[in-house]
Design a protein around this motif. Sequence first.
Motif, mmCIF file in Angstrom:
data_model
loop_
_atom_site.group_PDB
_atom_site.id
_atom_site.type_symbol
_atom_site.label_atom_id
_atom_site.label_comp_id
_atom_site.label_asym_id
_atom_site.label_seq_id
_atom_site.Cartn_x
_atom_site.Cartn_y
_atom_site.Cartn_z
ATOM 1 N N THR A 155 -23.323 60.145 107.599
ATOM 2 C CA THR A 155 -22.826 61.433 108.084
ATOM 3 C C THR A 155 -23.952 62.289 108.641
ATOM 4 N N PHE A 205 -25.015 61.086 111.978
ATOM 5 C CA PHE A 205 -24.071 61.547 113.007
ATOM 6 C C PHE A 205 -24.320 63.016 113.347
ATOM 7 N N ALA A 211 -25.157 64.781 116.864
ATOM 8 C CA ALA A 211 -24.345 65.889 117.370
ATOM 9 C C ALA A 211 -25.212 67.104 117.681
ATOM 10 N N GLY A 268 -17.691 59.892 115.551
ATOM 11 C CA GLY A 268 -17.225 60.750 114.454
ATOM 12 C C GLY A 268 -16.006 60.180 113.765
#
Length: 137
Positions: A49, A52, A56, A72
């Motif tokens: 996470t 990611f 982002a 995602g």
Amino acid sequence: MYQQFNEQFAAATRQFADTAAQINRLALDNAEAVFGLQIAAIEDRVNATFAFFGEAAEARDFEAFKTLWPKGVQIARENVERAVSTGQETFGRTLKTNEAIAELAKSQIESAAKTTQANVEKAAKAATKAGVAPAAK
């Protein structure tokens, strides 16, 4: 008579303490394994996470965000799959531990029943013998 009762009580207490120690050991081993599984799953999913979120944070335009959307969704799906998998494995381990504890309890009950039955038969024979001997005189 009291000495015999005390010895039987001490033996039963010792057996109960040994069984309780075995049950506690099984329960603690299970708790340790389950905790380890859950920590490993959390660590894995948190790393994915945050990776990611790092991607982002670097996205600057609409096209970059469009490419992030499938990633995602993939991360979310993997998080759910890992949570379900960990839950199933935890349930399986706990079920096996509970079966082992139940088997220990069953063996203790059977052992106590055999011992009690033997003591009852011994007492019944002694009572019969004591009852017959005075009548024969």
